[in-house]
Design a protein around this motif. Sequence first.
Motif, PDB file in Angstrom:
ATOM      1  N   ARG A   4       0.848  -1.185   0.000  1.00 22.35           N
ATOM      2  CA  ARG A   4       0.000   0.000   0.000  1.00 22.35           C
ATOM      3  C   ARG A   4       0.883   1.234   0.000  1.00 22.35           C
ATOM      4  O   ARG A   4       2.010   1.208   0.472  1.00 22.35           O
ATOM      5  CB  ARG A   4      -0.917   0.023   1.226  1.00 22.35           C
ATOM      6  CG  ARG A   4      -1.900  -1.131   1.257  1.00 22.35           C
ATOM      7  CD  ARG A   4      -2.807  -1.051   2.467  1.00 22.35           C
ATOM      8  NE  ARG A   4      -3.738   0.055   2.394  1.00 22.35           N
ATOM      9  CZ  ARG A   4      -4.902  -0.003   1.749  1.00 22.35           C
ATOM     10  NH1 ARG A   4      -5.247  -1.089   1.105  1.00 22.35           N
ATOM     11  NH2 ARG A   4      -5.714   1.021   1.734  1.00 22.35           N
ATOM     12  N   TRP A   6       1.150   5.031   1.342  1.00 19.94           N
ATOM     13  CA  TRP A   6       0.592   5.889   2.383  1.00 19.94           C
ATOM     14  C   TRP A   6       1.225   7.266   2.280  1.00 19.94           C
ATOM     15  O   TRP A   6       2.425   7.399   2.143  1.00 19.94           O
ATOM     16  CB  TRP A   6       0.880   5.304   3.772  1.00 19.94           C
ATOM     17  CG  TRP A   6       0.312   3.952   3.964  1.00 19.94           C
ATOM     18  CD1 TRP A   6       0.876   2.761   3.631  1.00 19.94           C
ATOM     19  CD2 TRP A   6      -0.965   3.628   4.514  1.00 19.94           C
ATOM     20  NE1 TRP A   6       0.045   1.724   3.939  1.00 19.94           N
ATOM     21  CE2 TRP A   6      -1.090   2.220   4.488  1.00 19.94           C
ATOM     22  CE3 TRP A   6      -2.016   4.384   5.035  1.00 19.94           C
ATOM     23  CZ2 TRP A   6      -2.217   1.569   4.961  1.00 19.94           C
ATOM     24  CZ3 TRP A   6      -3.131   3.731   5.511  1.00 19.94           C
ATOM     25  CH2 TRP A   6      -3.226   2.335   5.466  1.00 19.94           C
ATOM     26  N   ALA A 272      -0.301  -1.068   9.425  1.00 16.37           N
ATOM     27  CA  ALA A 272      -0.354   0.225   8.731  1.00 16.37           C
ATOM     28  C   ALA A 272       0.792   1.079   9.264  1.00 16.37           C
ATOM     29  O   ALA A 272       1.141   0.982  10.440  1.00 16.37           O
ATOM     30  CB  ALA A 272      -1.689   0.924   8.965  1.00 16.37           C
ATOM     31  N   GLU A 274       0.616   4.359   9.375  1.00 12.39           N
ATOM     32  CA  GLU A 274      -0.021   5.667   9.521  1.00 12.39           C
ATOM     33  C   GLU A 274       0.473   6.467  10.725  1.00 12.39           C
ATOM     34  O   GLU A 274       0.795   7.659  10.617  1.00 12.39           O
ATOM     35  CB  GLU A 274      -1.537   5.463   9.614  1.00 12.39           C
ATOM     36  CG  GLU A 274      -2.325   6.733   9.832  1.00 12.39           C
ATOM     37  CD  GLU A 274      -3.816   6.454   9.954  1.00 12.39           C
ATOM     38  OE1 GLU A 274      -4.514   7.270  10.546  1.00 12.39           O
ATOM     39  OE2 GLU A 274      -4.265   5.402   9.451  1.00 12.39           O
ATOM     40  N   CYS A 335      -8.405   3.402  -3.086  1.00 18.27           N
ATOM     41  CA  CYS A 335      -7.854   4.524  -2.333  1.00 18.27           C
ATOM     42  C   CYS A 335      -8.804   4.915  -1.213  1.00 18.27           C
ATOM     43  O   CYS A 335     -10.021   4.932  -1.395  1.00 18.27           O
ATOM     44  CB  CYS A 335      -7.623   5.707  -3.272  1.00 18.27           C
ATOM     45  SG  CYS A 335      -7.109   7.217  -2.440  1.00 18.27           S
ATOM     46  N   GLY A 387      -4.253   6.178   1.620  1.00 23.91           N
ATOM     47  CA  GLY A 387      -3.566   4.923   1.346  1.00 23.91           C
ATOM     48  C   GLY A 387      -4.071   4.339   0.039  1.00 23.91           C
ATOM     49  O   GLY A 387      -5.277   4.259  -0.190  1.00 23.91           O
TER      50      GLY A 387
END
Length: 423
Positions: A4, A6, A272, A274, A335, A387
């Motif tokens: 992915r 980010w 993730a 993030e 997305c 993402g």
Amino acid sequence: MAVRLWISAAPNWGYGAPQRMLNRMVRLNLHSVARLATTTTTTTTITPRAREEAGAAAAIPFEPMLYHLRPVPEEFQQALACNVANAFAAAARTEPGATAQDTQMRICGRVTSVRAMGKHLYFSDLEDHSGRIQVMCSKRHLDEVSQQRLLHRHDHIEVFGSPGKTKTGEPTLKAQLVRVIAPCQAQLPDHIEDKEKQVRERHIYLNTVDNDLRQTLKMRNQVLSTIREFFALRDFVEVETPILSAQSGGAIARPFITRANALQADLHLRIAPELYLKRLVIGGLHRVFEIGKVFRNEVNKVYADPGNAGPVLRRACQELHLERMELFINGAELCNAYQELNDPAEQRRRFEAQHRERQQGNDELPLPDEDFCQALEAGLPPTVGWGLGVDRVIMVLSGKPHIRDVLAFPILAPKQATSQDGC
């Protein structure tokens, strides 16, 4: 497991930027990327005589140590080392039946077919990353090691010769020396029907059958290069955030857990990146992105094509007036974009609510991350992020129905186990 993209960006980027960026990226290189999906190749066959000779030669035992790269013979040291495409172009410039005797070339590649013409003359098709060319040689042009077994399909060979054309006008490298540098010692199939076997024996599947998969992997490389170029031109900094950490967060998913012997502690593979990207924005790195793998311990989904639906955008205002945008193409979410929460008190409240639900049995919810809340207290400027599912982008561009069709080596269940979806 999925790749992915980010991104997090600070205030001067603007709240509508994720949608604008995605539109620009789609326009930027869609045609050049999609062009790779339409590449076609021709199929060649082996004559009965070549099959007979190859079968007889297969009984000769190999001495693998004889096939390592050897010094270039003195008479060929001035030969121009080039790829197959260069040799083909030089041959294409000659007249039918002619040979550029003053030009010596050296190419290496994989034999895709062998055709015998009489007792001593052989034609083979040689392929490398750049293309394919016909090679013409006689038995006397094979070095003494190669003469023991002749040439087999899928052998890797080195050819010294001059470019030219046959009388029928076929661009050909007319060999003066052919050396086998890596013999194929297995009986490789022309086709593999079983889908799971296609994945387990990917080295064979790529090598013999699926040029389409090779083109898909090249497309994947070009997509990733385009993404990086897009952000570099806009002053984004590519970063790497931890893959292993004491706890996972930034998404709702069950993590993989491993044991760090040196620390005597359990570590989580990230679901993730993030929260780490937000920490970087807090620290003053206002435009950052990461392309990397995330690991989610959940049932693998097959993203089948549900029809020819066009792109669908959804925007919703959540509590605290958070903005959100999602992009769907052919039913697959590509997305997920949003305005980031930057209130530490509200973040703590949400962590606590998730923790209460987790205690009731929902183990996909992350544990509270007090370190991140303390980082928010230092001040996260108004920030947007999104993402992008890179694997799914490749699926859309290549028209593949399953995520395993765009990966070089997708995960499979162990051989002794069975899997409902084969991946």
